[in-house]
Enzyme design. Sequence first.
Site, PDB file in Angstrom:
ATOM      1  N   TYR A  11      22.630 107.236 -84.147  1.00  0.00           N
ATOM      2  CA  TYR A  11      21.414 106.826 -84.868  1.00  0.00           C
ATOM      3  C   TYR A  11      20.132 107.267 -84.138  1.00  0.00           C
ATOM      4  CZ  TYR A  11      17.965 103.412 -86.700  1.00  0.00           C
ATOM      5  OH  TYR A  11      16.859 102.797 -87.217  1.00  0.00           O
ATOM      6  N   ASN A  32      31.497 112.062 -78.758  1.00  0.00           N
ATOM      7  CA  ASN A  32      32.929 112.045 -79.127  1.00  0.00           C
ATOM      8  C   ASN A  32      33.131 111.620 -80.582  1.00  0.00           C
ATOM      9  OD1 ASN A  32      32.355 109.356 -79.031  1.00  0.00           O
ATOM     10  ND2 ASN A  32      33.990 108.778 -77.609  1.00  0.00           N
ATOM     11  N   PHE A  80      22.290 108.625 -74.383  1.00  0.00           N
ATOM     12  CA  PHE A  80      22.442 107.590 -75.416  1.00  0.00           C
ATOM     13  C   PHE A  80      23.885 107.097 -75.541  1.00  0.00           C
ATOM     14  CE2 PHE A  80      18.966 110.239 -77.272  1.00  0.00           C
ATOM     15  CZ  PHE A  80      18.014 109.264 -77.470  1.00  0.00           C
ATOM     16  N   SER A 124      17.540  98.386 -73.012  1.00  0.00           N
ATOM     17  CA  SER A 124      17.277  97.484 -74.131  1.00  0.00           C
ATOM     18  C   SER A 124      16.472  96.282 -73.659  1.00  0.00           C
ATOM     19  CB  SER A 124      18.633  97.014 -74.668  1.00  0.00           C
ATOM     20  OG  SER A 124      18.462  95.899 -75.499  1.00  0.00           O
ATOM     21  N   TYR A 149      27.624  93.631 -73.141  1.00  0.00           N
ATOM     22  CA  TYR A 149      26.817  94.789 -73.541  1.00  0.00           C
ATOM     23  C   TYR A 149      25.505  94.803 -72.752  1.00  0.00           C
ATOM     24  CZ  TYR A 149      23.311  97.401 -76.101  1.00  0.00           C
ATOM     25  OH  TYR A 149      22.269  98.246 -76.410  1.00  0.00           O
ATOM     26  N   LYS A 153      23.789  97.456 -69.681  1.00  0.00           N
ATOM     27  CA  LYS A 153      22.447  98.063 -69.655  1.00  0.00           C
ATOM     28  C   LYS A 153      21.765  97.751 -68.319  1.00  0.00           C
ATOM     29  CE  LYS A 153      22.649 100.056 -73.510  1.00  0.00           C
ATOM     30  NZ  LYS A 153      22.824 101.505 -73.487  1.00  0.00           N
ATOM     31  N   TYR A 177      14.288  99.593 -75.225  1.00  0.00           N
ATOM     32  CA  TYR A 177      13.950  99.570 -76.649  1.00  0.00           C
ATOM     33  C   TYR A 177      13.888  98.130 -77.121  1.00  0.00           C
ATOM     34  CZ  TYR A 177      16.561 104.064 -76.419  1.00  0.00           C
ATOM     35  OH  TYR A 177      17.078 105.277 -76.091  1.00  0.00           O
ATOM     36  N   ASN A 179      13.414  96.524 -81.179  1.00  0.00           N
ATOM     37  CA  ASN A 179      14.376  96.573 -82.300  1.00  0.00           C
ATOM     38  C   ASN A 179      14.156  97.804 -83.171  1.00  0.00           C
ATOM     39  OD1 ASN A 179      14.286  93.746 -81.311  1.00  0.00           O
ATOM     40  ND2 ASN A 179      15.776  93.422 -82.929  1.00  0.00           N
ATOM     41  N   ARG A 231      10.830  89.263 -83.956  1.00  0.00           N
ATOM     42  CA  ARG A 231      11.229  90.419 -83.142  1.00  0.00           C
ATOM     43  C   ARG A 231      10.208  91.535 -83.289  1.00  0.00           C
ATOM     44  NH1 ARG A 231      14.105  86.943 -81.951  1.00  0.00           N
ATOM     45  NH2 ARG A 231      16.369  86.896 -81.667  1.00  0.00           N
TER      46      ARG A 231
HETATM   47  P1  NAD Z   1      25.033 104.878 -82.017  1.00  0.00           P
HETATM   48  O1  NAD Z   1      26.345 104.199 -81.927  1.00  0.00           O
HETATM   49  O2  NAD Z   1      24.536 105.282 -83.357  1.00  0.00           O
HETATM   50  O3  NAD Z   1      25.018 106.179 -81.078  1.00  0.00           O
HETATM   51  C1  NAD Z   1      25.772 106.261 -79.889  1.00  0.00           C
HETATM   52  C2  NAD Z   1      26.547 107.562 -79.926  1.00  0.00           C
HETATM   53  O4  NAD Z   1      27.319 107.660 -78.717  1.00  0.00           O
HETATM   54  C3  NAD Z   1      27.528 107.632 -81.095  1.00  0.00           C
HETATM   55  O5  NAD Z   1      27.335 108.846 -81.799  1.00  0.00           O
HETATM   56  C4  NAD Z   1      28.901 107.583 -80.434  1.00  0.00           C
HETATM   57  O6  NAD Z   1      29.862 108.349 -81.127  1.00  0.00           O
HETATM   58  C5  NAD Z   1      28.592 108.137 -79.051  1.00  0.00           C
HETATM   59  N1  NAD Z   1      29.509 107.701 -77.991  1.00  0.00           N
HETATM   60  C6  NAD Z   1      29.896 106.430 -77.687  1.00  0.00           C
HETATM   61  N2  NAD Z   1      30.741 106.450 -76.650  1.00  0.00           N
HETATM   62  C7  NAD Z   1      30.873 107.747 -76.264  1.00  0.00           C
HETATM   63  C8  NAD Z   1      31.616 108.408 -75.266  1.00  0.00           C
HETATM   64  N3  NAD Z   1      32.421 107.750 -74.427  1.00  0.00           N
HETATM   65  N4  NAD Z   1      31.518 109.750 -75.148  1.00  0.00           N
HETATM   66  C9  NAD Z   1      30.729 110.464 -76.001  1.00  0.00           C
HETATM   67  N5  NAD Z   1      30.023 109.897 -76.977  1.00  0.00           N
HETATM   68  C10 NAD Z   1      30.090 108.549 -77.119  1.00  0.00           C
HETATM   69  O7  NAD Z   1      23.965 103.934 -81.293  1.00  0.00           O
HETATM   70  P2  NAD Z   1      22.375 104.008 -81.274  1.00  0.00           P
HETATM   71  O8  NAD Z   1      21.857 102.860 -82.056  1.00  0.00           O
HETATM   72  O9  NAD Z   1      21.906 105.362 -81.600  1.00  0.00           O
HETATM   73  O10 NAD Z   1      22.108 103.680 -79.749  1.00  0.00           O
HETATM   74  C11 NAD Z   1      21.972 104.700 -78.782  1.00  0.00           C
HETATM   75  C12 NAD Z   1      21.821 104.072 -77.403  1.00  0.00           C
HETATM   76  O11 NAD Z   1      20.701 103.205 -77.414  1.00  0.00           O
HETATM   77  C13 NAD Z   1      23.031 103.217 -77.002  1.00  0.00           C
HETATM   78  O12 NAD Z   1      23.240 103.392 -75.618  1.00  0.00           O
HETATM   79  C14 NAD Z   1      22.564 101.815 -77.289  1.00  0.00           C
HETATM   80  O13 NAD Z   1      23.192 100.869 -76.483  1.00  0.00           O
HETATM   81  C15 NAD Z   1      21.081 101.918 -76.960  1.00  0.00           C
HETATM   82  N6  NAD Z   1      20.282 100.891 -77.658  1.00  0.00           N
HETATM   83  C16 NAD Z   1      20.356 100.786 -79.014  1.00  0.00           C
HETATM   84  C17 NAD Z   1      19.616  99.814 -79.665  1.00  0.00           C
HETATM   85  C18 NAD Z   1      19.701  99.663 -81.164  1.00  0.00           C
HETATM   86  O14 NAD Z   1      19.224  98.654 -81.683  1.00  0.00           O
HETATM   87  N7  NAD Z   1      20.250 100.606 -81.914  1.00  0.00           N
HETATM   88  C19 NAD Z   1      18.785  98.947 -78.932  1.00  0.00           C
HETATM   89  C20 NAD Z   1      18.712  99.091 -77.554  1.00  0.00           C
HETATM   90  C21 NAD Z   1      19.469 100.075 -76.916  1.00  0.00           C
HETATM   91  C1  UD1 Z   2      20.154  92.380 -81.253  1.00  0.00           C
HETATM   92  C2  UD1 Z   2      21.086  92.321 -80.073  1.00  0.00           C
HETATM   93  C3  UD1 Z   2      20.376  92.821 -78.831  1.00  0.00           C
HETATM   94  C4  UD1 Z   2      19.800  94.201 -79.064  1.00  0.00           C
HETATM   95  C5  UD1 Z   2      18.853  94.125 -80.254  1.00  0.00           C
HETATM   96  C6  UD1 Z   2      18.207  95.452 -80.576  1.00  0.00           C
HETATM   97  C7  UD1 Z   2      22.484  90.379 -80.668  1.00  0.00           C
HETATM   98  C8  UD1 Z   2      22.852  88.983 -80.322  1.00  0.00           C
HETATM   99  N1  UD1 Z   2      21.518  90.943 -79.900  1.00  0.00           N
HETATM  100  O1  UD1 Z   2      19.180  91.417 -81.032  1.00  0.00           O
HETATM  101  O2  UD1 Z   2      21.271  92.876 -77.742  1.00  0.00           O
HETATM  102  O3  UD1 Z   2      19.104  94.647 -77.924  1.00  0.00           O
HETATM  103  O4  UD1 Z   2      19.589  93.676 -81.390  1.00  0.00           O
HETATM  104  O5  UD1 Z   2      18.990  96.198 -81.383  1.00  0.00           O
HETATM  105  O6  UD1 Z   2      23.060  91.000 -81.557  1.00  0.00           O
HETATM  106  N2  UD1 Z   2      19.055  87.685 -88.313  1.00  0.00           N
HETATM  107  C9  UD1 Z   2      19.307  86.923 -89.448  1.00  0.00           C
HETATM  108  N3  UD1 Z   2      20.360  87.268 -90.261  1.00  0.00           N
HETATM  109  C10 UD1 Z   2      21.162  88.338 -89.994  1.00  0.00           C
HETATM  110  C11 UD1 Z   2      20.890  89.117 -88.837  1.00  0.00           C
HETATM  111  C12 UD1 Z   2      19.841  88.751 -88.016  1.00  0.00           C
HETATM  112  O7  UD1 Z   2      18.616  85.948 -89.718  1.00  0.00           O
HETATM  113  O8  UD1 Z   2      22.115  88.586 -90.756  1.00  0.00           O
HETATM  114  C13 UD1 Z   2      17.903  87.320 -87.454  1.00  0.00           C
HETATM  115  C14 UD1 Z   2      18.279  86.975 -86.032  1.00  0.00           C
HETATM  116  O9  UD1 Z   2      18.585  85.632 -85.897  1.00  0.00           O
HETATM  117  C15 UD1 Z   2      17.012  87.418 -85.287  1.00  0.00           C
HETATM  118  C16 UD1 Z   2      16.485  88.592 -86.109  1.00  0.00           C
HETATM  119  O10 UD1 Z   2      17.077  88.458 -87.398  1.00  0.00           O
HETATM  120  O11 UD1 Z   2      16.047  86.399 -85.320  1.00  0.00           O
HETATM  121  C17 UD1 Z   2      16.858  89.947 -85.530  1.00  0.00           C
HETATM  122  O12 UD1 Z   2      18.267  89.998 -85.307  1.00  0.00           O
HETATM  123  P1  UD1 Z   2      19.023  91.327 -84.853  1.00  0.00           P
HETATM  124  O13 UD1 Z   2      18.664  92.438 -85.757  1.00  0.00           O
HETATM  125  O14 UD1 Z   2      20.465  90.996 -84.688  1.00  0.00           O
HETATM  126  O15 UD1 Z   2      18.358  91.701 -83.445  1.00  0.00           O
HETATM  127  P2  UD1 Z   2      18.204  90.816 -82.089  1.00  0.00           P
HETATM  128  O16 UD1 Z   2      18.600  89.437 -82.288  1.00  0.00           O
HETATM  129  O17 UD1 Z   2      16.842  91.066 -81.578  1.00  0.00           O
END
Ligand code: NAD
Ligand code: UD1
Length: 336
Positions: A11, A32, A80, A124, A149, A153, A177, A179, A231
Amino acid sequence: MKILVTGGTGYIGSHTCVELIQAGHEVVIVDNLYNSSIDVLDKIEAICGVRPSFYEVDILDKEGLEKVFEENDFEAVIHFAGYKAVGESVAIPLTYYENNIAGSINLYQLMKKYEVRNLVFSSSATVYGDDFEVPFKEEYGLGTTTNPYGTTKKMNEMIITDMNLADKNNSAVLLRYFNPIGAHHSGLIGEIPNGIPNNLVPYIAQVASGQRDYLRVWGNDYDTVDGTGVRDYIHVVDLAKAHVKAIEYAASHKGTEVINIGTGRGYSVLEVLHAYEKACGQEIPYQIMDRRPGDIAVCYADTKKAEELLNFKAVYDIDRMCEDSYRFTCNLQKDR
Ligand code: NAD
Ligand code: UD1
C-alpha cells in the site's frame, strides 16, 4: 538515486514508488507478494510511464536478497516490508518477530556489506504507546508498546539507532506514520484489505460500497469532541511524498533522525464517517459498541520537526482522503 524499496508493491510502498519515480529516482522493488499483487507494477507504470525493476524475494531469504545487492549499486534503501496486523501479531508473535526483526537484520547486514549507507524505515505512532500527552513529539522517545507488532517497530528503531552509533558514516530517517488512508487520485493503486478490515477507513469503504452492513464504532464515551476516538489521518500520497524528502535528507546527512509524519490535526470516528458520506453521496449506517481494548482516546502528531528538517507539510484534507479512498474501492469492486 538508485533506491531499493522493500515492500514496494504494498500500500504505502507503491505510492512511494510513484513519487520517487516522478521525482527522478530509479526504483528497484523487493517484495515476496505476501500482501500485494504483481499487477501493482502495471499500475505504477500506467501512472508514471516507468516500470520499476522487481525482484520477487523474501527478505528472510538472505541469499536471494544478496543477489539483488550484487546486481545493483544502491545509494539508498526504503524499508517497508513487514507484517502489520496488530491483532494477528498478538496471536502469532514469533512469526511477527521473525519477519519484522530477522528479515530487517538480513537487510541491514547486506546494507553494511555493500556499503549502502542511507535508510528510511517505516515506523509507527504506535511506538509512543499510551505513555504521553498529545500532540506526540519525537523527543518523547519510545513508549510502552502494547502488542508484538508495535514492539517490532520499536526494536527496529533501536537496532538502527545502535547500528548508526557504531558507524558514523551511516544515515537513517525513522518515519513514525500516524494513520495513512486514501489512495492515488488515478484510482489505480490503494489499500486492498486482507479479510475483514480492522482499521477504520478500509471498513467504512466496505460499508459504503455495500460489502458490509454497518460500521461498528468502538466507544462514544471518550473525552473527545463527540466521544469517539480521535486520530491523525494522513493522505497516503502526502505520506509517499514525505519519503522522497526523507531519503533525500538521509543521503545528505549522517546519523539517525526520528520524524513524525501526520497532519497535526485529529478527526473523530464520526467526523471521518461524515466526510466519507459526503464523498460517496450516501448515508453510512453505524452502531455504537463498547470500546476496543487497547485503544487510546486521542492520537495526533506534532509536525514541527517534519516541517523544519524535511520541509514537509501534508496538503490533502479529510474530504480528499475519503474521495480518493472511495474511488479506489469502487474500481476494485468493478475489477472483481
Ligand atoms: P502492506 O502490507 O501493504 O505492504 C507491505 C509489503 O511488504 C507487502 O507488499 C508484503 O507483500 C511485503 N512483505 C511482507 N513481508 C515480506 C518479506 N518477508 N519479504 C518481502 N516482502 C515482504 O503494508 P503497508 O500499509 O504498505 O505498510 C508498509 C510499512 O509501513 C509496514 O512496515 C508497516 O508496518 C508500516 N506502517 C504501516 C501503517 C499503516 O497504517 N498502513 C502505519 C504505520 C506503519
Ligand atoms: C491502528 C493500529 C496501530 C497502527 C495504526 C495506524 C490497532 C489496535 N492499532 O491504530 O498500531 O499504528 O492503526 O495504521 O489496530 N474504529 C472504529 N470502528 C472500526 C475500526 C476503528 O470505531 O471498525 C475506531 C477506533 O476505535 C479508533 C479509530 O477508529 O478510534 C481508528 O482506528 P484504526 O483505523 O484501527 O487505527 P488506530 O486505532 O489508530
